[in-house]
Scaffold this motif. Sequence first.
Motif, PDB file in Angstrom:
ATOM      1  N   ASN A  12      15.382 -12.092  -4.572  1.00  0.00           N
ATOM      2  CA  ASN A  12      14.644 -11.232  -5.498  1.00  0.00           C
ATOM      3  C   ASN A  12      13.147 -11.495  -5.468  1.00  0.00           C
ATOM      4  O   ASN A  12      12.421 -11.122  -6.385  1.00  0.00           O
ATOM      5  N   GLU A  13      12.660 -12.126  -4.397  1.00  0.00           N
ATOM      6  CA  GLU A  13      11.242 -12.451  -4.294  1.00  0.00           C
ATOM      7  C   GLU A  13      10.588 -11.720  -3.134  1.00  0.00           C
ATOM      8  O   GLU A  13      11.261 -11.340  -2.164  1.00  0.00           O
ATOM      9  N   ILE A  14       9.272 -11.543  -3.245  1.00  0.00           N
ATOM     10  CA  ILE A  14       8.512 -10.840  -2.219  1.00  0.00           C
ATOM     11  C   ILE A  14       7.111 -11.423  -2.166  1.00  0.00           C
ATOM     12  O   ILE A  14       6.579 -11.904  -3.177  1.00  0.00           O
ATOM     13  N   ARG A  15       6.527 -11.404  -0.975  1.00  0.00           N
ATOM     14  CA  ARG A  15       5.163 -11.884  -0.792  1.00  0.00           C
ATOM     15  C   ARG A  15       4.206 -10.700  -0.825  1.00  0.00           C
ATOM     16  O   ARG A  15       4.321  -9.763  -0.020  1.00  0.00           O
ATOM     17  N   LEU A  16       3.257 -10.728  -1.770  1.00  0.00           N
ATOM     18  CA  LEU A  16       2.294  -9.639  -1.921  1.00  0.00           C
ATOM     19  C   LEU A  16       0.923 -10.211  -2.245  1.00  0.00           C
ATOM     20  O   LEU A  16       0.805 -11.259  -2.866  1.00  0.00           O
ATOM     21  N   SER A  17      -0.104  -9.494  -1.833  1.00  0.00           N
ATOM     22  CA  SER A  17      -1.451  -9.820  -2.286  1.00  0.00           C
ATOM     23  C   SER A  17      -1.680  -9.126  -3.624  1.00  0.00           C
ATOM     24  O   SER A  17      -1.011  -8.120  -3.930  1.00  0.00           O
ATOM     25  N   PRO A  18      -2.598  -9.600  -4.455  1.00  0.00           N
ATOM     26  CA  PRO A  18      -2.855  -8.959  -5.754  1.00  0.00           C
ATOM     27  C   PRO A  18      -3.223  -7.476  -5.634  1.00  0.00           C
ATOM     28  O   PRO A  18      -2.785  -6.670  -6.461  1.00  0.00           O
ATOM     29  N   ILE A  19      -3.991  -7.103  -4.614  1.00  0.00           N
ATOM     30  CA  ILE A  19      -4.394  -5.701  -4.484  1.00  0.00           C
ATOM     31  C   ILE A  19      -3.210  -4.825  -4.102  1.00  0.00           C
ATOM     32  O   ILE A  19      -3.073  -3.692  -4.584  1.00  0.00           O
ATOM     33  N   VAL A  20      -2.316  -5.342  -3.256  1.00  0.00           N
ATOM     34  CA  VAL A  20      -1.109  -4.592  -2.898  1.00  0.00           C
ATOM     35  C   VAL A  20      -0.165  -4.542  -4.086  1.00  0.00           C
ATOM     36  O   VAL A  20       0.495  -3.517  -4.334  1.00  0.00           O
ATOM     37  N   ARG A  21      -0.093  -5.623  -4.848  1.00  0.00           N
ATOM     38  CA  ARG A  21       0.785  -5.667  -6.012  1.00  0.00           C
ATOM     39  C   ARG A  21       0.426  -4.576  -7.020  1.00  0.00           C
ATOM     40  O   ARG A  21       1.305  -3.884  -7.552  1.00  0.00           O
ATOM     41  N   ILE A  22      -0.890  -4.402  -7.282  1.00  0.00           N
ATOM     42  CA  ILE A  22      -1.276  -3.420  -8.297  1.00  0.00           C
ATOM     43  C   ILE A  22      -1.023  -1.995  -7.807  1.00  0.00           C
ATOM     44  O   ILE A  22      -0.619  -1.126  -8.587  1.00  0.00           O
ATOM     45  N   THR A  23      -1.218  -1.733  -6.514  1.00  0.00           N
ATOM     46  CA  THR A  23      -0.967  -0.386  -6.005  1.00  0.00           C
ATOM     47  C   THR A  23       0.530  -0.085  -5.959  1.00  0.00           C
ATOM     48  O   THR A  23       0.945   1.033  -6.287  1.00  0.00           O
ATOM     49  N   MET A  24       1.338  -1.077  -5.578  1.00  0.00           N
ATOM     50  CA  MET A  24       2.785  -0.869  -5.571  1.00  0.00           C
ATOM     51  C   MET A  24       3.320  -0.720  -6.990  1.00  0.00           C
ATOM     52  O   MET A  24       4.256   0.059  -7.232  1.00  0.00           O
ATOM     53  N   THR A  25       2.744  -1.456  -7.928  1.00  0.00           N
ATOM     54  CA  THR A  25       3.148  -1.315  -9.334  1.00  0.00           C
ATOM     55  C   THR A  25       2.834   0.078  -9.843  1.00  0.00           C
ATOM     56  O   THR A  25       3.650   0.705 -10.541  1.00  0.00           O
ATOM     57  N   GLU A  29       5.152   3.081 -11.361  1.00  0.00           N
ATOM     58  CA  GLU A  29       4.868   3.812 -12.595  1.00  0.00           C
ATOM     59  C   GLU A  29       4.975   5.318 -12.365  1.00  0.00           C
ATOM     60  O   GLU A  29       5.473   6.063 -13.223  1.00  0.00           O
ATOM     61  N   LEU A  30       4.504   5.779 -11.220  1.00  0.00           N
ATOM     62  CA  LEU A  30       4.633   7.199 -10.897  1.00  0.00           C
ATOM     63  C   LEU A  30       6.097   7.603 -10.783  1.00  0.00           C
ATOM     64  O   LEU A  30       6.485   8.714 -11.180  1.00  0.00           O
ATOM     65  N   ASN A  31       6.927   6.703 -10.249  1.00  0.00           N
ATOM     66  CA  ASN A  31       8.347   7.005 -10.074  1.00  0.00           C
ATOM     67  C   ASN A  31       9.068   7.160 -11.411  1.00  0.00           C
ATOM     68  O   ASN A  31       9.982   7.986 -11.540  1.00  0.00           O
ATOM     69  N   ILE A  32       8.677   6.339 -12.418  1.00  0.00           N
ATOM     70  CA  ILE A  32       9.396   6.381 -13.695  1.00  0.00           C
ATOM     71  C   ILE A  32       8.744   7.333 -14.695  1.00  0.00           C
ATOM     72  O   ILE A  32       9.237   7.479 -15.813  1.00  0.00           O
TER      73      ILE A  32
END
Length: 264
Positions: A12-25, A29-32
Motif C-alpha cells: 500500500n506504499e508508493i514513492r512520490l515527490s511532493p510536486i507529483v503527490r499534489i498533482t495526483m491528489t 479530487e477531480l475523480n470524486i
Amino acid sequence: MRDRGHRDLKPNEIRLSPIVRITMTFNKELNIDKNGVFGQETYENYIERYREALQKQDQLIRVLCTQNALLFLILNGQNWTLPIIGVQISEIPAIQEILLFSASMAFYLMCTAFITSQCYGGIIDQFGNRIVDSNLIDPDFFNASRKHYDFFLKLYRPKLNIWGEDFYQHTRGFSIFSGLMNIIMIAVILLLPITHFALIGSASWQVYNSDWNAYAKWFLLLATAIINFGGLALVLGMSKNFTFKMIELQSDGGPLEENGDNPE
C-alpha cells in the motif's frame, strides 16, 4: 541493484515527490467530484491565481537580482551616491550586513513563489489533461493556451510528445544536439543560485572577520545560513521522492481506508 526505497515498499506504499503527490491528489479530487465543484469557473479561477503567482515570482526574481548586484558592488569597494537624497552608499551604517540579510530573504521568498507557481501549473495541467484525454492529442499544446509554457523546453526535447507518438521521430543528430541544449539550459539556470551563494558566502566571510558586535554577528550569520539553505531545501525537496501510504474511497463513498494491510 534495486533502489533501497523501492525494495522496502509495502503493497500500500508508493514513492512520490511532493510536486507529483499534489498533482495526483488533485486528480483524485477531480475523480470524486460528483457535484461539479471543479467546473469551468474554478478552472478559470485557478488560471488567474496562476498568473498572479507568476507575477509575484517574476517580481521577486528582479528583487533578488537587484539585491545581489548591490551586494557585489559593496563587496568590491564600489561607492556611489543615492539619487534624490544625495547620500553615498558607503555612509549607510551596516549596509553590507543589511544587504546580506535582505538578499537572503529575497532568495527564500523567490523559492517559495517558484514552488507555488509550479503547484498551480500542475493543477491546471490536470484540468487540461482531462479535457484532451479522449481526443488523443498532446495536452501540452492545450495547456499552453491557458498558462505560461516555456516552449523552448519542449522544442529541444528528443521526444516532442511525451504523452503519445511523435509525428516526426528524432534521429541521432538531433538527440546529440538536444542533449547539448539541455546541458546549456541547466548551466544557465544554475548560474543564478550559484552566483547568489557565492556572494552570500563572500559577504558572510567579511562579516565574520569584521569587528561588529559578536552577538549580532553570529545571529546574522546563523539566520543567513538558515534562510538560504531553507530556500534551497524547499526547491530541491519538491522533486525528491518520499514514501507515502495509499488510501482509497470505499465504493459506497464511505470513509477512507488504507489500500492494503496496515503496517505493524
